[in-house]
Design a protein around this motif. Structure first.
Motif, PDB file in Angstrom:
ATOM      1  N   GLU A 698       0.862  -1.280  -0.045  1.00 21.76           N
ATOM      2  CA  GLU A 698      -0.181   0.022  -0.129  1.00 21.76           C
ATOM      3  C   GLU A 698       1.102   1.371  -0.101  1.00 21.76           C
ATOM      4  N   GLY A 699       2.295   1.234   0.705  1.00 24.07           N
ATOM      5  CA  GLY A 699       2.916   2.223   0.720  1.00 24.07           C
ATOM      6  C   GLY A 699       3.299   2.471  -0.667  1.00 24.07           C
ATOM      7  N   VAL A 700       3.797   1.380  -1.476  1.00 24.40           N
ATOM      8  CA  VAL A 700       4.224   1.509  -3.029  1.00 24.40           C
ATOM      9  C   VAL A 700       3.186   2.337  -3.802  1.00 24.40           C
ATOM     10  N   GLU A 701       1.981   1.802  -3.640  1.00 21.94           N
ATOM     11  CA  GLU A 701       1.054   2.503  -4.345  1.00 21.94           C
ATOM     12  C   GLU A 701       0.728   3.973  -4.052  1.00 21.94           C
ATOM     13  N   ALA A 702       0.836   4.260  -2.586  1.00 22.12           N
ATOM     14  CA  ALA A 702       0.653   5.552  -2.218  1.00 22.12           C
ATOM     15  C   ALA A 702       1.879   6.301  -2.629  1.00 22.12           C
ATOM     16  N   ARG A 703       2.997   6.025  -3.005  1.00 23.24           N
ATOM     17  CA  ARG A 703       4.059   6.776  -3.603  1.00 23.24           C
ATOM     18  C   ARG A 703       3.832   7.030  -5.137  1.00 23.24           C
ATOM     19  N   VAL A 704       2.894   6.034  -5.718  1.00 23.32           N
ATOM     20  CA  VAL A 704       2.732   6.276  -7.060  1.00 23.32           C
ATOM     21  C   VAL A 704       1.685   7.190  -7.333  1.00 23.32           C
ATOM     22  N   ALA A 705       0.535   7.135  -6.517  1.00 21.46           N
ATOM     23  CA  ALA A 705      -0.371   7.853  -6.270  1.00 21.46           C
ATOM     24  C   ALA A 705      -0.027   9.444  -6.268  1.00 21.46           C
ATOM     25  N   GLN A 706       1.326   9.642  -5.577  1.00 19.03           N
ATOM     26  CA  GLN A 706       1.649  10.893  -5.282  1.00 19.03           C
ATOM     27  C   GLN A 706       2.647  11.629  -6.474  1.00 19.03           C
ATOM     28  N   GLU A 712      10.653   4.428 -10.551  1.00 17.51           N
ATOM     29  CA  GLU A 712      11.744   5.276  -9.557  1.00 17.51           C
ATOM     30  C   GLU A 712      11.251   4.830  -8.045  1.00 17.51           C
ATOM     31  N   VAL A 713      10.330   3.865  -8.062  1.00 23.03           N
ATOM     32  CA  VAL A 713       9.844   3.697  -6.476  1.00 23.03           C
ATOM     33  C   VAL A 713      11.012   3.155  -5.738  1.00 23.03           C
ATOM     34  N   SER A 714      11.803   2.211  -6.526  1.00 21.17           N
ATOM     35  CA  SER A 714      12.783   1.123  -5.809  1.00 21.17           C
ATOM     36  C   SER A 714      13.856   2.158  -5.478  1.00 21.17           C
ATOM     37  N   TYR A 715      14.096   3.420  -5.815  1.00 24.66           N
ATOM     38  CA  TYR A 715      14.983   4.319  -5.534  1.00 24.66           C
ATOM     39  C   TYR A 715      14.870   5.048  -4.104  1.00 24.66           C
ATOM     40  N   GLN A 716      13.668   4.891  -3.707  1.00 20.95           N
ATOM     41  CA  GLN A 716      13.248   5.318  -2.305  1.00 20.95           C
ATOM     42  C   GLN A 716      13.825   4.349  -1.209  1.00 20.95           C
ATOM     43  N   LEU A 717      14.415   5.187  -0.255  1.00 20.56           N
ATOM     44  CA  LEU A 717      14.994   4.309   0.909  1.00 20.56           C
ATOM     45  C   LEU A 717      13.822   3.414   1.546  1.00 20.56           C
ATOM     46  N   ALA A 718      12.745   3.748   1.642  1.00 24.16           N
ATOM     47  CA  ALA A 718      11.901   2.889   2.464  1.00 24.16           C
ATOM     48  C   ALA A 718      11.256   1.768   1.635  1.00 24.16           C
ATOM     49  N   PHE A 719      11.261   1.888   0.168  1.00 22.34           N
ATOM     50  CA  PHE A 719      10.751   0.880  -0.785  1.00 22.34           C
ATOM     51  C   PHE A 719      11.744   0.263  -1.668  1.00 22.34           C
ATOM     52  N   ASN A 720      13.014   0.232  -1.338  1.00 18.94           N
ATOM     53  CA  ASN A 720      13.978  -0.118  -2.434  1.00 18.94           C
ATOM     54  C   ASN A 720      13.991  -1.888  -2.514  1.00 18.94           C
ATOM     55  N   LEU A 779       2.552  -5.233  -9.524  1.00 18.18           N
ATOM     56  CA  LEU A 779       3.313  -4.180  -9.080  1.00 18.18           C
ATOM     57  C   LEU A 779       4.675  -4.109  -9.272  1.00 18.18           C
ATOM     58  N   ILE A 780       4.999  -5.436  -8.617  1.00 16.53           N
ATOM     59  CA  ILE A 780       6.481  -5.811  -8.626  1.00 16.53           C
ATOM     60  C   ILE A 780       7.101  -5.904  -9.800  1.00 16.53           C
ATOM     61  N   ASN A 781       6.439  -6.145 -10.979  1.00 16.95           N
ATOM     62  CA  ASN A 781       7.043  -6.186 -12.415  1.00 16.95           C
ATOM     63  C   ASN A 781       7.183  -5.019 -12.900  1.00 16.95           C
ATOM     64  N   ARG A 782       6.424  -3.793 -12.450  1.00 10.99           N
ATOM     65  CA  ARG A 782       6.416  -2.590 -12.902  1.00 10.99           C
ATOM     66  C   ARG A 782       7.146  -1.596 -12.207  1.00 10.99           C
ATOM     67  N   CYS A 783       7.355  -1.712 -10.812  1.00 13.56           N
ATOM     68  CA  CYS A 783       8.235  -1.013  -9.972  1.00 13.56           C
ATOM     69  C   CYS A 783       9.572  -1.499  -9.731  1.00 13.56           C
ATOM     70  N   TYR A 784       9.571  -2.885  -9.971  1.00 12.54           N
ATOM     71  CA  TYR A 784      10.958  -3.374  -9.716  1.00 12.54           C
ATOM     72  C   TYR A 784      11.488  -4.204 -11.191  1.00 12.54           C
ATOM     73  N   PRO A 785      11.521  -3.532 -12.215  1.00 17.84           N
ATOM     74  CA  PRO A 785      11.770  -4.328 -13.292  1.00 17.84           C
ATOM     75  C   PRO A 785      13.211  -4.803 -13.112  1.00 17.84           C
ATOM     76  N   GLY A 786      13.443  -6.056 -13.890  1.00 20.49           N
ATOM     77  CA  GLY A 786      14.446  -6.844 -14.332  1.00 20.49           C
ATOM     78  C   GLY A 786      15.132  -7.207 -12.605  1.00 20.49           C
ATOM     79  N   SER A 787      14.392  -6.934 -11.561  1.00 20.03           N
ATOM     80  CA  SER A 787      14.912  -7.344 -10.325  1.00 20.03           C
ATOM     81  C   SER A 787      15.095  -8.745  -9.966  1.00 20.03           C
ATOM     82  N   GLY A 788      14.002  -9.692 -10.800  1.00 17.06           N
ATOM     83  CA  GLY A 788      14.031 -11.026 -10.370  1.00 17.06           C
ATOM     84  C   GLY A 788      13.587 -11.328  -9.214  1.00 17.06           C
ATOM     85  N   ILE A 789      12.747 -10.419  -8.588  1.00 17.84           N
ATOM     86  CA  ILE A 789      12.174 -10.958  -7.221  1.00 17.84           C
ATOM     87  C   ILE A 789      10.611 -11.300  -7.518  1.00 17.84           C
TER      88      ILE A 789
END
Length: 809
Positions: A698-706, A712-720, A779-789
């Motif tokens: 929900e925090g990831v979605e909130a950042r996208v909503a902001q 670029e979400v993965s570059y934030q400290l709380a959502f890396n 959401l993982i594929n869009r916000c963390y592309p290529g991470s393999g997570i």
């Protein structure tokens, strides 16, 4: 070698009146080969001096130069290394050992033999020859022959005398007369011998013919001897006369010497008297100042300071041996001791009275500060007392007990004064924080007030001076009702949404922030001013030793000085830390989110105090209190996480946002406003991580909503990516299946068995879980592309979980 010897004799030794007897080509042992020559020489003049001279070629290599010379008498030992085998090495022991390597053993032996011969002939102190062959030293030769052999080379040089030009000419003329002089040397020598005998005979005849002249000469000698005896008699009488004169002159000289000694002693005595008079005489003005000087006026204090310094100089003068036995010196020392004791008592009594007097004057001004959130200033007290700083230093150096007694008196007095002031100050702060006042029984009572009264108080807190104006009686009018309009004191993220809309909550937090800042701003200059005064007044910069401190340390240690000051400060301000902790506890009780304000404010003041003096009392105390504030902050965050984990959804609520999601948004806005540009920003970021872990996606979605871009979400400290891995790791397939099983049991408990409602609900829940899984996976594929997570369980695993759980029940 002969040519070299001839060249050295000609160029070096002949100009110095020296003869070269032996030479050896050597180099230093163990070093790079640099050849030189050691030469044994003797002087041509008497007494003969024997030397060992070191000669080497010049840098250009064209000439020889004298480099070093040793006297043979300084030689103590010659070590040939081996007496049986050929060895070119040898040592010469002068003031230090010189190790040489000869170009050949024969040259070494010849040189050592020459040294032995010279030693035998000229030196009384014989040199010790070690590892030298006896044949080389000619031990088998008798002493007489040895002496002859030892000096053979040199005797030859002694007997040889170079012919001058005239002698050469005479010999050549004689040899020309005798044609056979060259061809028959023996005949020539015999001829010369016969001629010599003829000359000797002629000389004897001439002497005999002059007998008459000899007799006359003998008579003249007798007359001369008689005349000498006559002269000796006269000289003897003269000597007796001179002896009498000498005795008289000796007596006169002795008298003169005694007179000089007396004059010298009188001069020294005068110097001693002048020394004692100059350095052990205290003027009448200084004595009067020490006995009767006014310690309450600036002029009187200055006179007493000058007199005390003069007294210290007189008492500390370095007396010479014997001065302390003089009666006058003893009397002066006794006078100085009495003056010191008298003035020390006067100064101690006066300063004690000053402490009490200033305390009464200071306490009389406390009433004007009780209604305001300010602490009384002690600068007038400090200014008055600093006039006595030099006298305190004098007392410290001369009467340590009285100095320590005064320091204890000051600390005890200031402890009571500051304790009363600080207690009243914090009492006012607590009343203003809680919006309450004391009733007649000393208990907190809540009084109703209008919204305008609250507005006026908040505006007064926003004033430039930061003070709360009004008298003590007016505090009773500034109470706040907390019965209906206020929220619960234990605020949480669950009711944060409703509270943020209340003007009363905004005013409460603004008021608390201003009051807490005002408290710290008042305490900081108070502590710094008192610490500065203590250092100056008690002269702790030089010799920190106090009676109330049992530690004794090096007076030159800056750390020890700071420890002494801090110990006095701990005694004087012993109530500050307790009162601060009590105020912090009250603020946390009023509103747990007040810990955010307190953490930022306290951290800033700790940082400021450490920049001024990291070891100061203020820095240490605020640092200790900061630990409590940080603990309350962590407790607040833990409470919010616990409420998020234990949230219960009402049965009536079907669709809607979870309450704490909105509450977290409000919390974030409040926290960002408080921690903007704060030194403790890192603590808030860590708190974000803890909170977000309880509801990550929900925090990831909130950042996208902001407006944050998904990639670029993965570059934030709380959502890396690291935080995402931690969240996924907390929900393995085993835990998911266990949670679904517990959920099935709860659904089964609340649904009836008719109409197959359980199967319908369970199937709907399966579809919803699959939808959420796909949503999070996308959401993982869009916000963390290529991470393999990816999730630790798949949709197929989830279907098997639902099926196996349904079948098992």
């Amino acid at each position: 070698m002969t040519a070299i010897k001839h060249a050295l004799q000609r160029d070096i030794f002949t100009p110095n009146d020296e003869r070269l007897l032996s030479i050896v080509n050597v180099c230093k042992a163990g070093k790079k080969k640099k050849n030189c020559f050691l030469c044994a020489t003797v002087t041509t003049e008497r007494p003969v001096q024997v030397k060992v001279v070191k000669v080497k070629k010049t840098d250009k290599g064209d000439f020889y130069k004298r480099q070093m010379a040793w006297e043979l008498r300084d030689l103590t030992e010659v070590d040939a290394k081996d007496a049986n085998k050929e060895n070119p090495e040898f040592d010469l022991h002068f003031e230090k050992v010189y190790r040489w390597v000869a170009s050949s053993t024969a040259e070494k032996n010849s040189f050592i033999s020459c040294i032995w011969k010279l030693n035998q002939r000229y030196l009384r102190k014989k040199v010790e020859f070690v590892n030298v062959s006896p044949q080389l030293l000619e031990e088998s030769v008798p002493s007489g022959e040895s002496q002859s052999v030892a000096g053979r080379d040199e005797d030859a040089l002694d007997d040889y005398q170079e012919l001058n030009a005239r002698e050469e000419q005479d010999i050549e003329s004689m040899m020309e007369v005798c044609e056979y002089a060259i061809s028959n040397a023996e005949a020539f020598a015999e001829k010369l011998s016969r001629e010599l005998q003829v000359l000797d005979g002629a000389n004897i005849q001439s002497i005999m013919a002059s007998e008459k002249q000899v007799n006359i000469l003998m008579q003249l000698l007798d007359q001369a001897l008689a005349e000498v005896d006559n002269i000796e008699g006269k000289l003897l009488s003269y000597e007796e006369m001179l002896q009498s004169v000498k005795e008289q002159m000796d007596q006169i000289s002795q008298s003169n010497r005694l007179i000089q000694i007396s004059n010298t002693n009188n001069g020294k005595l005068l110097d001693e008297i002048q020394f004692l008079v100059n350095y052990m005489d205290l003027s009448k003005g200084h004595i009067k100042a020490l006995q009767e000087g006014d310690l309450s006026s600036p002029k009187g204090i200055e006179a007493c300071i000058n007199a005390s310094e003069a007294l210290s100089q007189c008492m500390n003068v370095a007396l010479k041996p014997g001065h302390d036995k003089l009666m006058a010196v003893k009397q002066q020392q006794h006078l100085f001791s009495e003056l010191r004791d008298t003035f020390a008592r006067r100064l101690t009594n006066h300063l004690n009275n000053v402490f009490v007097h200033q305390g009464h004057d200071q306490s009389s001004t406390l009433s004007q500060h009780t209604a305001e959130l300010t602490l009384p200033k002690h600068s007038p007290l400090h200014r008055d007392l600093l006039r006595y700083a030099k006298l305190m230093e004098w007392l410290k150096n001369t009467q340590r007990e009285k100095y320590e007694g005064l320091s204890r008196t000051y600390v005890d007095y200031m402890t009571r004064l500051y304790e009363r002031e600080i207690k009243d100050f914090f009492e006012v702060a607590k009343i203003k924080m809680a919006g309450t006042s004391k009733d007649g029984k000393g208990k907190f009572a809540t009084l109703p007030r209008k919204e305008s009264a609250l507005k006026q108080e908040v505006e007064s807190l926003h004033g430039s001076s930061g003070k709360l104006t009004g008298s003590t009686s007016s505090l009773n009018k500034l109470a706040v009702s907390s019965s209906n309009s206020r929220r619960s004191q234990s605020s949480s993220l669950l009711d944060m949404g409703n509270m943020s809309a209340s003007d009363l909550d905004v005013a409460d937090r603004t008021r608390f922030d201003k009051i807490f800042e005002q408290v710290l701003s008042e305490l900081e200059p108070l502590c710094l001013a008192e610490q500065d005064f203590i250092s100056k007044f008690f002269k702790l910069q030089q010799n920190p030793t106090l009676a109330q401190v049992s530690i004794r340390c090096n007076p030159d240690s800056d750390l020890c000085v700071k420890d002494m000051v801090r110990m006095m400060m701990n005694k004087i301000f012993q109530s500050i830390e307790t009162e601060l902790n009590s105020l912090i506890a009250l603020g946390d009780k009023i509103d747990s989110f007040n810990s955010l304000y307190m953490l930022v404010k306290m951290s800033h003041h700790v940082w400021t105090a450490e920049n001024v003096d990291p070891a100061s009392y203020l820095s240490t105390t605020l640092g200790n209190v900061l630990v409590t504030v940080k603990r309350n902050f962590d407790k607040c965050i833990s409470g919010q996480i616990r409420q998020m984990e234990e949230v219960k959804i009402s049965k009536k609520s079907k669709v809607g946002i979870l309450p704490f999601v909105t509450g977290f948004e409000e919390f974030a806005k409040l926290a960002e406003a408080i921690f903007r540009n704060a030194e403790r920003r890192g603590d808030l970021d860590k708190a974000y991580i803890k909170l977000i872990r309880a509801h990550f996606f929900e925090g990831v979605e909130a950042r996208v909503a902001q407006g944050v871009r998904e990639e670029e979400v993965s570059y934030q400290l709380a959502f890396n990516k690291q935080e995402l891995r931690k969240v996924i790791k907390e929900y393995p397939g085993k835990e998911v299946k266990k949670g679904l099983d517990n959920l099935y049991k709860k659904v089964d408990k609340h649904l009836c068995e008719e109409e197959n409602l359980l199967q319908v609900v369970w199937h709907s829940m399966q579809d919803e879980f699959i939808r959420q899984y796909k949503h999070f996976e996308g959401l993982i594929n869009r916000c963390y592309p290529g991470s393999g997570i990816t999730m630790e369980f798949t949709i197929q695993d989830m279907l098997e979980y639902f099926s196996s759980i349904a079948q098992s029940h």
